[in-house]
Design a protein around this motif. Sequence first.
Motif, short mmCIF file in Angstrom:
data_model
loop_
_atom_site.label_atom_id
_atom_site.label_comp_id
_atom_site.label_asym_id
_atom_site.label_seq_id
_atom_site.Cartn_x
_atom_site.Cartn_y
_atom_site.Cartn_z
N GLU A 49 0.85 -1.19 0.00
CA GLU A 49 0.00 0.00 0.00
C GLU A 49 0.89 1.24 0.00
N LYS A 50 0.53 2.23 -0.83
CA LYS A 50 1.28 3.47 -0.93
C LYS A 50 0.39 4.65 -0.59
N TRP A 51 0.97 5.61 0.11
CA TRP A 51 0.24 6.81 0.52
C TRP A 51 0.75 8.03 -0.24
N HIS A 52 -0.11 9.05 -0.31
CA HIS A 52 0.26 10.35 -0.89
C HIS A 52 0.89 10.20 -2.28
N VAL A 53 0.23 9.47 -3.14
CA VAL A 53 0.76 9.26 -4.49
C VAL A 53 0.36 10.47 -5.34
N THR A 54 1.14 11.52 -5.24
CA THR A 54 0.81 12.80 -5.85
C THR A 54 0.68 12.70 -7.37
N SER A 55 -0.41 13.25 -7.87
CA SER A 55 -0.72 13.34 -9.31
C SER A 55 -1.16 12.02 -9.92
N HIS A 56 -1.52 11.04 -9.09
CA HIS A 56 -1.96 9.76 -9.66
C HIS A 56 -3.16 9.94 -10.59
N ASN A 57 -4.04 10.86 -10.25
CA ASN A 57 -5.25 11.05 -11.07
C ASN A 57 -4.94 11.59 -12.45
N LEU A 58 -3.76 12.16 -12.64
CA LEU A 58 -3.38 12.72 -13.95
C LEU A 58 -2.28 11.89 -14.62
N ALA A 59 -1.84 10.83 -13.96
CA ALA A 59 -0.70 10.06 -14.46
C ALA A 59 -1.13 8.90 -15.35
N SER A 60 -0.27 8.58 -16.28
CA SER A 60 -0.46 7.38 -17.10
C SER A 60 0.39 6.23 -16.56
N HIS A 61 1.51 6.57 -15.89
CA HIS A 61 2.42 5.56 -15.37
C HIS A 61 2.91 5.96 -13.97
N MET A 62 3.34 4.94 -13.22
CA MET A 62 3.88 5.16 -11.88
C MET A 62 5.29 4.59 -11.77
N VAL A 63 6.11 5.26 -10.99
CA VAL A 63 7.37 4.69 -10.54
C VAL A 63 7.11 4.18 -9.13
N VAL A 64 7.26 2.88 -8.93
CA VAL A 64 6.91 2.23 -7.67
C VAL A 64 8.17 1.68 -7.00
N GLN A 65 8.30 1.95 -5.71
CA GLN A 65 9.44 1.42 -4.95
C GLN A 65 8.96 0.27 -4.07
N ALA A 66 9.71 -0.83 -4.12
CA ALA A 66 9.35 -2.01 -3.34
C ALA A 66 10.60 -2.72 -2.84
N LYS A 67 10.44 -3.52 -1.79
CA LYS A 67 11.52 -4.37 -1.32
C LYS A 67 11.43 -5.73 -2.00
N LEU A 68 12.56 -6.25 -2.41
CA LEU A 68 12.59 -7.56 -3.05
C LEU A 68 12.32 -8.64 -2.00
N ALA A 69 11.37 -9.49 -2.30
CA ALA A 69 10.95 -10.50 -1.32
C ALA A 69 11.80 -11.76 -1.36
N ASP A 70 12.51 -11.98 -2.46
CA ASP A 70 13.28 -13.20 -2.58
C ASP A 70 14.48 -12.97 -3.49
N GLY A 71 15.26 -14.03 -3.70
CA GLY A 71 16.42 -13.93 -4.57
C GLY A 71 17.65 -13.41 -3.85
N PRO A 72 18.74 -13.27 -4.57
CA PRO A 72 20.01 -12.86 -3.95
C PRO A 72 19.99 -11.46 -3.34
#
Length: 393
Positions: free
Chosen positions: A154-177
């Motif tokens: 869940e992400k908060w305060h996603v500024t300009s989402h209503n006018l955006a076509s794309h998002m840059v999303v930050q996440a933690k990798l759950a698996d792998g090296p």
Amino acid sequence: MTFTLPPEAVHWRDKARDFVDRELKPYEVEAEMNDGRIPEAARKAHEKACIAMGVTVMDVPKERGGLALPILTQTAIVEQFGRVTNALGWCYGEAQGWMFEAFNEDQIARIVMPVTRGEIHLCYAITEENAGSDPGNIATTARRQGDTYTITGEKWHVTSHNLASHMVVQAKLADGPHAGEHCLFVCPADAKGVTIARSPAYAHNYNHHHPILRFDDVAVPARDRIGAEGDGMGFTHSWFRRERLLIAARCCGAMARLIEDATDFAKNRIVSGSAIADHQMIQAMLADSVLDLHAARLLTYEAAAAHDRGENLKSLHARCSIAKLFASEAAFRVADRAVQIFGGRGYMRENVAERFLREVRVDRIWEGTSEIQRLIIARSLIKRGLEGTIGPN
């Protein structure tokens, strides 16, 4: 050292100010009374004008067809867009320099360059309920399954989402090296599995909303991962440095506008036979406001010039924090004084001081609170000393 803007920066500053004064300011009250909205034709015309002016490519390398303007010049441009309320200055998208290091050739062609043409509009999904000023504590995860990552959180305060076509999303990798490390992804704003949990009302009247988004097993192709696994925080720091510097610049623009308008009012407001500008209490408020603006502008310009000189990255990080901290707090002081100078008129939503009083308050919060900026500055001082934080005398 002089902080006189070079001729190129003055040229761009004046061009940006003319555009803001002529095209954007006339829509301020209409936007205020209509939840930040102006006629769609006008909004598109503003974006088209900025593209034609070259503002959207000011940080794009010349080999990519951009202008690669000095950071000091870019700061002077953005300062002028800070002179207008209701986020009308947010009328253009920009491809930032760090993107050309982070994105691969395919992504630059599909995502980054279309931003400069107004074909793609980006927003950033980084902040979370329990990870605001410290994005290192985010809980959103990305789990790889073959050539696809599945993002949940869940992400908060996603500024300009209503006018955006794309998002840059930050996440933690759950698996792998690189499990537990951060990664950035780009995905459609309306991707399957993305839902708006809530879109809160804020103090300002912007047409750029800041919703809370849920990501329920949102599938993102590996080709849309930005950089290598684990590179996310480094790119986020690059984004923060630029955003903090430009917030400081916009705050300087807001202060200049407020001082000019308050001074003009004070010179023409007659009480008991004389202009209130003749009264020392009013003069003191104006003088203190000039001091705040001048100091903030010098800090901001010096931080920008340090980028152009190629100074140490750690020092630049601290200087952007210094500029944002001082300019954002100064802007609120200036707005508060301006309301007082305007008196009852200053409490009306049609008044520039009332709008800026609400709007500049958030500059002490987003892209790192004032308290976080103080921590960054103090930690830099402790680790690198005074010169390593603010540069040599």
